[in-house]
Design an enzyme around this catalytic site. Structure first.
Site, short mmCIF file in Angstrom:
data_model
loop_
_atom_site.label_atom_id
_atom_site.label_comp_id
_atom_site.label_asym_id
_atom_site.label_seq_id
_atom_site.Cartn_x
_atom_site.Cartn_y
_atom_site.Cartn_z
N LYS A 78 -4.44 -0.07 -23.81
CA LYS A 78 -3.44 0.64 -24.53
C LYS A 78 -2.09 0.00 -24.07
O LYS A 78 -1.48 -0.57 -24.85
CB LYS A 78 -3.63 2.06 -24.26
CG LYS A 78 -2.33 2.69 -25.06
CD LYS A 78 -1.37 3.28 -24.00
CE LYS A 78 -0.01 3.61 -24.63
NZ LYS A 78 0.87 4.30 -23.66
N ASP A 84 -3.02 5.29 -28.43
CA ASP A 84 -2.62 6.11 -27.42
C ASP A 84 -3.36 7.73 -28.06
O ASP A 84 -3.92 7.71 -28.93
CB ASP A 84 -1.51 6.42 -27.08
CG ASP A 84 -0.50 6.59 -28.22
OD1 ASP A 84 -0.79 7.50 -29.09
OD2 ASP A 84 0.64 5.96 -28.63
#
Length: 216
Positions: A122, A140
């Site tokens: 991420k 996320d």
DNA sequence: ATCCCGAGGG
DNA sequence: CCCTCTGGAT
């Protein structure tokens, strides 16, 4: 029930119109500052990260200066954002690698980024898309939740949702769509109490139309 | 009690 | 896959 390709395109058009120009809430002035801010943002609100980084970067805004600060000093600076021991350990180790291997700069490469302690898929995707304009979708907690609720991309893992979103969204919109979904998650499609009454997507939303007009 | 721009380790 | 790390906000 599933969402058609046409419905997904319509969702994206509405999201674009709604959140056009919305970008990161994290404050930063250099690539290094963004990298550190994103590492700190795990399980912490952006607003709180900004409070911490404002104080931290005023004195320690480069890898060599963070190394000078040291583990204990860094822990003290970032204590309020949670997970502070692990984040401090990872940031110190990352700064050490940045200094020794990359001349103090942030590498523009997915493999190089994810080799940095504290930098996972991420964070690497955030850095690549936001700093180096590489098409990527960082998944996320907000993107994961909103994509699944809308039915824009269903998946049980962040990677599965990332791949679903890459199919549903034109490549040139990947980076922007990441921000649309985050802002939608923060402001409207909240985890605990989604504000479906303020949402322009209810007519298209999988969760809303599955759960008798109440998103989970 | 649950969530916040997760990642690493077992 | 699971668990742990963590303070602050709601």
């Amino acid at each position: 029930m599933r969402i058609t390709k046409a419905a997904k395109q319509e969702m994206l058009a509405i999201l674009e119109e709604w959140y056009r120009g919305m970008e990161t809430a994290l404050h930063y002035t250099t690539p290094f500052e963004l990298l550190i801010a994103v590492i700190l943002s795990a399980q912490c609100t952006d607003e709180r990260v900004n409070i911490i980084t404002a104080r931290l970067f005023a004195q320690y805004n480069s890898p060599d200066k963070i190394l000078e600060l040291g583990q204990a000093g860094l822990e003290e600076q970032i204590r309020d954002c949670g997970l502070f021991r692990g984040k401090a350990r990872n940031i110190i180790a990352t700064c050490d690698i940045l200094c020794r291997k990359y001349g103090g700069e942030v590498p523009a490469d997915f493999e190089a980024l994810t080799e940095l302690p504290g930098v996972g898929r991420k964070t690497a995707n955030v850095v690549l898309s936001q700093l180096f304009h590489v098409p990527a979708i960082a998944v996320d907690t907000h993107v994961f939740r909103v994509a699944n609720r809308l039915g824009l991309a269903k998946g049980e893992t962040p990677l599965a949702v990332e791949q679903g979103l890459m199919k549903a969204i034109p490549r040139e919109q990947w980076s922007a769509a990441h921000h649309w979904l985050i802002w939608h998650g923060r402001k409207v499609c909240k985890a605990r109490k989604p504000e479906c009454g303020n949402c322009r997507l209810t007519a298209l939303c999988l969760a809303f139309n599955t759960n008798k007009k109440t998103a989970p």
